[in-house]
Every structure is written in structure tokens, then in C-alpha cells.
Design a protein around this motif. Sequence first.
Motif, PDB file in Angstrom:
ATOM      1  N   SER A   1      62.916  -3.735 -48.324  1.00 58.06           N
ATOM      2  CA  SER A   1      63.379  -2.335 -47.880  1.00 58.06           C
ATOM      3  C   SER A   1      63.511  -2.242 -46.262  1.00 58.06           C
ATOM      4  O   SER A   1      64.926  -1.888 -45.803  1.00 58.06           O
ATOM      5  CB  SER A   1      62.359  -1.356 -48.160  1.00 58.06           C
ATOM      6  OG  SER A   1      62.748  -0.032 -47.696  1.00 58.06           O
ATOM      7  N   LEU A   2      62.719  -2.730 -45.657  1.00 58.39           N
ATOM      8  CA  LEU A   2      62.948  -2.920 -43.921  1.00 58.39           C
ATOM      9  C   LEU A   2      64.268  -3.891 -43.803  1.00 58.39           C
ATOM     10  O   LEU A   2      64.992  -3.554 -42.749  1.00 58.39           O
ATOM     11  CB  LEU A   2      61.737  -3.247 -43.293  1.00 58.39           C
ATOM     12  CG  LEU A   2      60.593  -2.202 -43.286  1.00 58.39           C
ATOM     13  CD1 LEU A   2      59.461  -2.845 -42.672  1.00 58.39           C
ATOM     14  CD2 LEU A   2      60.980  -0.965 -42.516  1.00 58.39           C
TER      15      LEU A   2
ATOM     16  N   ASP B   1      54.583   0.510 -33.704  1.00 52.45           N
ATOM     17  CA  ASP B   1      55.494  -0.249 -34.739  1.00 52.45           C
ATOM     18  C   ASP B   1      54.416  -1.072 -35.835  1.00 52.45           C
ATOM     19  O   ASP B   1      54.813  -1.960 -36.440  1.00 52.45           O
ATOM     20  CB  ASP B   1      56.291  -1.072 -34.103  1.00 52.45           C
ATOM     21  CG  ASP B   1      55.476  -2.078 -33.400  1.00 52.45           C
ATOM     22  OD1 ASP B   1      54.176  -2.042 -33.297  1.00 52.45           O
ATOM     23  OD2 ASP B   1      55.763  -3.130 -32.753  1.00 52.45           O
ATOM     24  N   SER B   2      53.052  -0.444 -35.989  1.00 53.74           N
ATOM     25  CA  SER B   2      52.112  -1.212 -36.867  1.00 53.74           C
ATOM     26  C   SER B   2      51.889   0.022 -37.906  1.00 53.74           C
ATOM     27  O   SER B   2      51.793   1.124 -37.838  1.00 53.74           O
ATOM     28  CB  SER B   2      50.968  -1.813 -36.198  1.00 53.74           C
ATOM     29  OG  SER B   2      51.211  -2.619 -35.240  1.00 53.74           O
ATOM     30  N   PHE B   3      51.245  -0.773 -39.211  1.00 51.59           N
ATOM     31  CA  PHE B   3      50.871   0.378 -40.144  1.00 51.59           C
ATOM     32  C   PHE B   3      49.899  -0.382 -41.123  1.00 51.59           C
ATOM     33  O   PHE B   3      49.570  -1.570 -40.869  1.00 51.59           O
ATOM     34  CB  PHE B   3      52.006   0.456 -41.150  1.00 51.59           C
ATOM     35  CG  PHE B   3      52.888  -0.634 -41.694  1.00 51.59           C
ATOM     36  CD1 PHE B   3      52.148  -1.009 -43.101  1.00 51.59           C
ATOM     37  CD2 PHE B   3      53.724  -1.253 -41.157  1.00 51.59           C
ATOM     38  CE1 PHE B   3      52.879  -1.883 -43.717  1.00 51.59           C
ATOM     39  CE2 PHE B   3      54.316  -2.287 -41.775  1.00 51.59           C
ATOM     40  CZ  PHE B   3      53.942  -2.854 -43.198  1.00 51.59           C
TER      41      PHE B   3
ATOM     42  N   ASN C   1      62.174   5.514 -41.975  1.00 50.25           N
ATOM     43  CA  ASN C   1      62.504   4.863 -43.303  1.00 50.25           C
ATOM     44  C   ASN C   1      61.184   4.485 -43.929  1.00 50.25           C
ATOM     45  O   ASN C   1      60.783   4.528 -45.093  1.00 50.25           O
ATOM     46  CB  ASN C   1      63.417   3.919 -42.973  1.00 50.25           C
ATOM     47  CG  ASN C   1      64.844   4.279 -42.862  1.00 50.25           C
ATOM     48  OD1 ASN C   1      65.274   5.361 -43.089  1.00 50.25           O
ATOM     49  ND2 ASN C   1      65.644   3.324 -42.202  1.00 50.25           N
ATOM     50  N   LEU C   2      60.406   3.811 -42.927  1.00 53.47           N
ATOM     51  CA  LEU C   2      58.977   3.179 -43.220  1.00 53.47           C
ATOM     52  C   LEU C   2      57.978   4.287 -43.924  1.00 53.47           C
ATOM     53  O   LEU C   2      57.395   4.141 -44.910  1.00 53.47           O
ATOM     54  CB  LEU C   2      58.173   2.472 -42.000  1.00 53.47           C
ATOM     55  CG  LEU C   2      57.101   1.962 -42.210  1.00 53.47           C
ATOM     56  CD1 LEU C   2      56.877   0.910 -43.485  1.00 53.47           C
ATOM     57  CD2 LEU C   2      56.227   1.318 -41.202  1.00 53.47           C
TER      58      LEU C   2
ATOM     59  N   LEU D   1      56.235   4.715 -47.444  1.00 59.79           N
ATOM     60  CA  LEU D   1      54.797   4.664 -47.724  1.00 59.79           C
ATOM     61  C   LEU D   1      54.648   6.156 -48.380  1.00 59.79           C
ATOM     62  O   LEU D   1      53.464   5.947 -48.963  1.00 59.79           O
ATOM     63  CB  LEU D   1      54.213   4.568 -46.148  1.00 59.79           C
ATOM     64  CG  LEU D   1      54.235   3.312 -45.554  1.00 59.79           C
ATOM     65  CD1 LEU D   1      53.590   3.151 -44.367  1.00 59.79           C
ATOM     66  CD2 LEU D   1      54.032   1.989 -46.572  1.00 59.79           C
ATOM     67  N   LYS D   2      55.109   7.046 -48.002  1.00 59.41           N
ATOM     68  CA  LYS D   2      54.641   8.260 -48.563  1.00 59.41           C
ATOM     69  C   LYS D   2      55.096   8.318 -50.082  1.00 59.41           C
ATOM     70  O   LYS D   2      54.407   8.936 -51.005  1.00 59.41           O
ATOM     71  CB  LYS D   2      55.453   9.370 -47.962  1.00 59.41           C
ATOM     72  CG  LYS D   2      55.049  10.034 -46.764  1.00 59.41           C
ATOM     73  CD  LYS D   2      55.878  11.262 -46.109  1.00 59.41           C
ATOM     74  CE  LYS D   2      55.265  11.795 -44.764  1.00 59.41           C
ATOM     75  NZ  LYS D   2      56.062  12.811 -44.213  1.00 59.41           N
TER      76      LYS D   2
END
Length: 218
Positions: free
Chosen positions: A80-81, A59-61, A37-38, A42-43
Motif C-alpha cells: 500500500s505504501l 513516521d513509526s507505528f 494513507n497509513l 490501520l483503521k
Amino acid sequence: MKSTENAENSALIAVITGDLVGSSKLSGEAFSQVILNLERLLKSFRARYDAAFDIFRGDSFQLVVAPPLAARLATIIDLSLRSGEPAVAVRQCIGIGSGEPPGQNVKTATGEAYALSGHGLDKLKGRGLTIASTNTAFMEHCELLTRFFDSHLERLTSTQAQVVLAYLMADNKSHEHLARVLDKKRSNVTRILNTSQYHLITDYLAHFAAQVKKDFTP
């Protein structure tokens, strides 16, 4: 020679560094769905806003965007999350300063904004949103306000987060259109938006963008 090249290549950027809260408690399948989902979100930012991103350590971005957009996109990530399936909380720091435009490789890009964002996230406990910059005027205008804004976001229910998210992402913001998108009655959409005090959210995002343009313009 390298430092001279870095200086020539640097620009004013915003770096959002974030990580998921409590992701270790998710099942393997649930965690994979959250990351999917993330990544999709981001895309979509990359396609629409020419943003660059990387997901690392599981789990980091990091997301690199034009500074006026930073608070808006960080808010969309949070909502969203938290309204997704499965739902998960996130903590994020927006660092604004000079930095190398990342091209396709955020992981190897360097600069002030990257350091500010990473260090700011290290100081943040629990879920939430914070900002970091060496621009004192900007911090005076937005730091305390961001803390109030984050407190407001934290109090939103999952349903409120879902509806506010749809409102922020929609080009057509009429309540009739949102009701069709969300498969809800128009009256319910209006009620949920009003109880979420969505105008406080949109007013903050507009203020943040305007303040960035004012305080970082030479």
C-alpha cells in the motif's frame, strides 16, 4: 503483584513495528498525505480484524494483531505504501510471543512480542520485512523463507504492487472484478498478476499462517 497481573493478562500476540524509509526527504504536504494513507489503512485493520495500532515519532507505528494474520497485514502495508501517492518504502519486524492485549493503548502495553518486534526492527537496515520469535521451530520454518519472500516483494514494480495489493484485499478475486476496481483491462490485470508471480506471495502468506498455528499451539 504487578508481574503476576501481567502474566495473567498476557496472551500470544503478534506485534508489527515499522517505520517509513526516507520520510525526511518528503515535503511537509507529501509526508502528511503518507501518514493519512497509513492511518486509514490501520483503521481498516482495526475495524475488520480487531487490531490495535499506534503511530508515533512521526513516521513509526505499531500494529497488534492475531499472529496468523501478521504476515498478510505487513505485506498489505508494504504494498500500500509503495504503490500509494506519494509512494514510500517501509521496514517492518513481526514479533510473535506473549504480551499484554493493548486495548486502546498500544503505546503503554508490554510483553515479549513488543520487545522482540522493536529489537528486530532496530537490526533491520533499509526497507524490508523480518520476523522475530523465541520459538525456535517457527524461526527454523519461516526465517529464511521470509528473507526470500521479502526479496521478491522488493523487486515488484509500483504497478505490480498496486495490482497484487488489490488482489490481496479483494473479497471477489476474479480478474474481471479487479479490472473494474483498478480501471484496467482484464488481460492487463492477468498479465501483471502473472509477471508478479502473485501465487508465490499468497502461498507464503498461507504457509506463514499455517506454521504459526502449528508451532504455537500447545
